[in-house]
Design a protein around this motif. Structure first.
Motif, PDB file in Angstrom:
ATOM      1  N   ARG A 238       0.824  -1.220   0.000  1.00  0.00           N
ATOM      2  CA  ARG A 238       0.000   0.000   0.000  1.00  0.00           C
ATOM      3  C   ARG A 238       0.855   1.267   0.000  1.00  0.00           C
ATOM      4  NH1 ARG A 238      -5.416  -1.120   3.391  1.00  0.00           N
ATOM      5  NH2 ARG A 238      -5.883  -3.145   2.429  1.00  0.00           N
ATOM      6  N   ARG A 239       0.305   2.318  -0.650  1.00  0.00           N
ATOM      7  CA  ARG A 239       0.905   3.662  -0.525  1.00  0.00           C
ATOM      8  C   ARG A 239      -0.220   4.576  -0.021  1.00  0.00           C
ATOM      9  NH1 ARG A 239       2.639   5.357  -5.838  1.00  0.00           N
ATOM     10  NH2 ARG A 239       3.631   7.082  -4.709  1.00  0.00           N
ATOM     11  N   ASP A 240      -0.457   4.463   1.274  1.00  0.00           N
ATOM     12  CA  ASP A 240      -1.641   5.046   1.907  1.00  0.00           C
ATOM     13  C   ASP A 240      -1.364   6.484   2.349  1.00  0.00           C
ATOM     14  OD1 ASP A 240      -3.951   3.830   4.452  1.00  0.00           O
ATOM     15  OD2 ASP A 240      -3.633   5.840   3.642  1.00  0.00           O
ATOM     16  N   ALA A 241      -1.895   7.445   1.615  1.00  0.00           N
ATOM     17  CA  ALA A 241      -1.602   8.872   1.897  1.00  0.00           C
ATOM     18  C   ALA A 241      -2.187   9.297   3.241  1.00  0.00           C
ATOM     19  CB  ALA A 241      -2.167   9.749   0.780  1.00  0.00           C
ATOM     20  N   LEU A 242      -3.327   8.714   3.636  1.00  0.00           N
ATOM     21  CA  LEU A 242      -3.948   9.158   4.898  1.00  0.00           C
ATOM     22  C   LEU A 242      -3.198   8.599   6.105  1.00  0.00           C
ATOM     23  CD1 LEU A 242      -6.172  10.852   6.101  1.00  0.00           C
ATOM     24  CD2 LEU A 242      -7.762   8.928   5.849  1.00  0.00           C
ATOM     25  N   LEU A 243      -2.684   7.386   5.982  1.00  0.00           N
ATOM     26  CA  LEU A 243      -1.871   6.827   7.072  1.00  0.00           C
ATOM     27  C   LEU A 243      -0.609   7.685   7.253  1.00  0.00           C
ATOM     28  CD1 LEU A 243      -1.152   4.579   9.099  1.00  0.00           C
ATOM     29  CD2 LEU A 243      -0.055   3.356   7.190  1.00  0.00           C
ATOM     30  N   ALA A 244       0.017   8.032   6.147  1.00  0.00           N
ATOM     31  CA  ALA A 244       1.221   8.890   6.228  1.00  0.00           C
ATOM     32  C   ALA A 244       0.856  10.241   6.845  1.00  0.00           C
ATOM     33  CB  ALA A 244       1.792   9.085   4.822  1.00  0.00           C
TER      34      ALA A 244
END
Ligand code: HGY
Ligand code: MN
Ligand code: MN
Length: 420
Positions: A238-244
């Protein structure tokens, strides 16, 4: 006691104007939602203009929508002494933030008219457009154009989150005035405002003698990852923008704590896209608000922000674009204006203390072009930018009387210096 020191505002009449204007944009929880350049803003502007004209003032408007209500003085060749603040609010704003500053100015016009007291300088009450910066960033946009910090074109091009341009919205409500913003000279500027913090109330003080405003910087961050299926994308891919972004919000908080007790840091606005329950967010947009009384500390905080958000992005397989969209340096107010407020508080017998403003105000920019200061009064629990914001009628009246006496004292002091 001179005639001037005998003058006093009408507390009930002032409080009635606060109650009356709070109906324009009233929210069910007792607050006011009157975002800048909406029809509600236009409605309160029209109310304000009519009330000022009834109090004998003549009204002009500049091309940033700033409203100037002028009461003539003995010598109208002199620049006016101004009382300014703002009538726009936060989305979940209160009845007092900015509003008591404009309405106390109206009350001064009414008090001077009733008493027939004639000042040497003209007196002007100002409603500064878009102080809040909630709909159109940055804050204090129009007083900033007035002070030469921003150009009118740059301000007109500012867009809200729906892509509406400031200039178009101003035209929509019919408040593009003829006068070029900034052409209006001021001899001095005073602003009454609630403290929006806990100090005065905690110390049992009624008046804050405001000596300056802390430095403020706003940033916009766009985090880019990859939208993908919430059910079939393995956690490792995953490349999860909200987690980052969640990790980045912790970074903002941590930097402020590292520079405690005077630093503050806030992420106030956040958007996740596509904002769908079963899609891993591929992009976020969020804002950072850093403040500190010392600009050199803000510079250190900014450096840490950029370095640390880049590190989180790398570790989270996303990219982050960090842009500083607003830098308002710390401001120190004019010594003569500050002492006029302090003497008025002493003369009125109001417990007072010097204070630096944590919140931004139009006065912070006007101070660049005219001798300026502010008068603070307490608000309950120091709470503001909240629908429960409240202040005591007696404190608001005390603030307005201190404002009146400070303005009259400054009128006399400046008159001594000006060639007759
Ligand atoms: O952001 C501020 O301090 C002000 O309320 N505009
Ligand atoms: Mn305000
Ligand atoms: Mn505010």
């Amino acid at each position: 006691m001179s005639l001037a020191t005998n003058l006093a505002i009408d507390p009930a009449r002032l409080w009635d104007t606060i109650t009356e204007t709070a109906k324009i944009g009233a929210t069910p929880k007792g607050g006011v939602k009157r975002l800048t350049l909406t029809e509600l803003d236009a409605e309160v502007r029209r109310w304000f203009i009519a009330a000022c004209e009834e109090a004998g003032a003549t009204v002009t408007i500049d091309d940033m929508g700033n409203i100037f209500a002028r009461r003539p003085g003995r010598d109208n060749s002199l620049a006016p002494i101004a009382i300014g603040s703002h009538l726009d609010t936060q989305p979940t704003g209160g009845k007092f933030d900015g509003i008591i500053g404009v309405l106390s100015g109206l009350e001064l016009l009414r008090t001077l008219k009733d008493s027939g007291y004639e000042t040497t300088h003209p007196i002007e009450v100002i409603d500064w457009t878009n102080e809040e910066g909630s709909r159109f960033a940055p804050a204090m946009l129009s007083s900033g154009v007035f002070a030469g910090v921003f150009t009118k074109d740059w301000a007109y091009a500012r867009e809200d989150r729906a892509g509406v341009r400031f200039g178009d919205a101003l035209g929509e409500i019919g408040f593009v005035g003829a006068e070029p913003c900034g052409q209006h000279k001021l001899a001095a500027h005073f602003e009454l405002h609630i403290e929006q913090g806990p100090i005065l109330e905690a110390e049992g003080k009624i008046i804050g003698v405001v000596t300056g405003v802390q430095g403020m910087r706003w940033y916009e961050v766009t985090v880019s990852g990859n939208d993908s299926h919430a059910g079939s994308t393995p956690m490792t891919l995953r490349r999860d923008a909200l987690l980052a972004t969640a990790r980045m919000i912790e970074v903002v908080h941590g930097i402020a704590l590292e520079h405690a007790p005077h630093a503050v840091g806030t992420v106030g606005l956040i958007e996740a896209r596509p904002n769908s329950r079963n899609v891993i967010p591929g992009e976020t947009f969020f804002t950072v608000d850093f403040r500190h009384p010392d600009d050199s500390v803000l510079a250190v905080m900014e450096k840490k922000l950029k370095e640390r958000l880049a590190a989180v992005a790398d570790a989270s397989a996303v990219t982050a674009e960090v842009t500083c969209i607003w830098n308002s340096p710390a401001v120190h107010f004019d010594a003569d204006c500050v002492s006029a407020v302090r003497q008025a508080a002493e003369q009125g017998g109001f417990p007072h203390r010097d204070i630096i403003s944590g919140a931004g105000h139009d006065s912070a920019y006007v101070a660049a072009v005219a001798p300026t200061t502010m008068v603070f009064v307490p608000c309950a629990g120091g709470v503001s930018h909240n629908e429960t914001e409240s202040a005591e009628p007696g404190d608001v009246a005390a603030g307005a009387n201190v404002l009146l006496q400070a303005v009259l004292a400054m009128d006399a002091k400046l008159a001594e210096r000006e060639p007759t």
